[in-house]
Design a protein around this motif. Structure first.
Motif, mmCIF file in Angstrom:
data_model
loop_
_atom_site.group_PDB
_atom_site.id
_atom_site.type_symbol
_atom_site.label_atom_id
_atom_site.label_comp_id
_atom_site.label_asym_id
_atom_site.label_seq_id
_atom_site.Cartn_x
_atom_site.Cartn_y
_atom_site.Cartn_z
ATOM 1 N N LEU A 71 -1.892 20.541 25.825
ATOM 2 C CA LEU A 71 -0.628 20.855 25.160
ATOM 3 C C LEU A 71 0.348 21.563 26.096
ATOM 4 N N GLN A 72 -0.145 22.437 26.945
ATOM 5 C CA GLN A 72 0.747 23.188 27.842
ATOM 6 C C GLN A 72 1.536 22.256 28.753
ATOM 7 N N LYS A 73 0.968 21.120 29.089
ATOM 8 C CA LYS A 73 1.644 20.131 29.932
ATOM 9 C C LYS A 73 2.912 19.593 29.257
ATOM 10 N N TYR A 74 2.893 19.528 27.938
ATOM 11 C CA TYR A 74 3.998 18.925 27.183
ATOM 12 C C TYR A 74 4.910 19.947 26.510
ATOM 13 N N GLN A 75 4.455 21.172 26.427
ATOM 14 C CA GLN A 75 5.190 22.214 25.709
ATOM 15 C C GLN A 75 6.526 22.502 26.387
ATOM 16 N N LYS A 76 7.554 22.649 25.561
ATOM 17 C CA LYS A 76 8.902 22.940 26.046
ATOM 18 C C LYS A 76 9.223 24.409 25.808
ATOM 19 N N ALA A 77 9.969 24.994 26.729
ATOM 20 C CA ALA A 77 10.361 26.406 26.615
ATOM 21 C C ALA A 77 11.213 26.648 25.375
ATOM 22 N N SER A 78 11.886 25.611 24.899
ATOM 23 C CA SER A 78 12.778 25.761 23.746
ATOM 24 C C SER A 78 12.048 25.770 22.401
ATOM 25 N N TRP A 79 10.750 25.447 22.400
ATOM 26 C CA TRP A 79 10.019 25.440 21.134
ATOM 27 C C TRP A 79 9.887 26.856 20.602
ATOM 28 N N THR A 80 10.058 27.001 19.300
ATOM 29 C CA THR A 80 9.840 28.294 18.652
ATOM 30 C C THR A 80 8.339 28.542 18.526
ATOM 31 N N ALA A 81 7.975 29.764 18.184
ATOM 32 C CA ALA A 81 6.559 30.087 17.963
ATOM 33 C C ALA A 81 5.978 29.199 16.864
ATOM 34 N N GLN A 82 6.758 28.929 15.818
ATOM 35 C CA GLN A 82 6.298 28.069 14.729
ATOM 36 C C GLN A 82 6.099 26.631 15.215
ATOM 37 N N GLU A 83 6.983 26.161 16.067
ATOM 38 C CA GLU A 83 6.832 24.806 16.602
ATOM 39 C C GLU A 83 5.599 24.691 17.496
ATOM 40 N N VAL A 84 5.328 25.725 18.276
ATOM 41 C CA VAL A 84 4.111 25.731 19.096
ATOM 42 C C VAL A 84 2.885 25.683 18.184
ATOM 43 N N GLU A 85 2.903 26.462 17.111
ATOM 44 C CA GLU A 85 1.781 26.461 16.166
ATOM 45 C C GLU A 85 1.609 25.077 15.535
ATOM 46 N N ASN A 86 2.721 24.448 15.132
ATOM 47 C CA ASN A 86 2.653 23.110 14.532
ATOM 48 C C ASN A 86 2.088 22.098 15.532
ATOM 49 N N ALA A 87 2.546 22.170 16.781
ATOM 50 C CA ALA A 87 2.042 21.259 17.811
ATOM 51 C C ALA A 87 0.563 21.499 18.076
#
Length: 159
Positions: free
Chosen positions: A8-24
């Motif tokens: 997931l870290q490979k695809y994670q964007k800096a603009s994602w909120t904490a909630q979006e990271v949790e959803n992903a």
């Protein structure tokens, strides 16, 4: 079975909120266990209580519908695997773009397998809806999808 691991870290964007990271994170866990590990009992145990609405009308509605299809597919193609290419998150919607292959020797070959875009809706930590678009890439998979497709198994529509 050697499995493909989703980073997931490979695809994670800096603009994602904490909630979006949790959803992903929830969706990646789901995809890893169902599509790559073929750990269907883990999926039932972890996600079985989620109100999973299936928008792919060739599957029975609910989580059991997707488990039936994927587990049967994995019996036919035990090396079936998702190679995730992109992950996009927009609030409660998580989109995963993958190259799925059925045979180890086809992994990484863009001329084989399936081009798949899945979208999940995650609400309050639960996967509540799923949409997909599946494009068979080569002749054998095109024929397979033509043979098994066509019957509507739920009333949810594709939209």
């Amino acid at each position: 079975m050697e499995t493909q691991k989703i980073d997931l870290q490979k695809y994670q964007k800096a603009s994602w909120t904490a909630q979006e990271v949790e959803n992903a994170t929830i969706v990646v866990d789901f995809v890893q266990h169902i599509m790559n590990d073929h750990d269907f009992e883990y999926i039932r145990k972890t996600y079985g209580s989620h109100p999973y609405k299936q928008h792919n009308q060739s599957m029975v509605d609910g989580l059991e519908g997707v488990l039936e299809v994927v587990s049967n597919f994995a019996k036919t193609y035990p090396d079936y695997m998702y190679d995730v290419k992109h992950i996009y998150v927009d609030g409660e919607h998580v989109t995963v773009h993958s190259h799925a292959t059925n045979d180890k020797k086809h992994r990484g070959n863009p001329q084989k397998g399936l081009n798949i875009i899945d979208v999940w809706k995650v609400e309050n930590g639960q996967i509540t809806e799923h949409w997909d678009a599946v494009q068979p890439i080569h002749g054998q998979m095109r024929f397979y999808f033509w043979m098994v497709g066509g019957k509507f198994k739920n009333e949810n529509t594709y939209f």
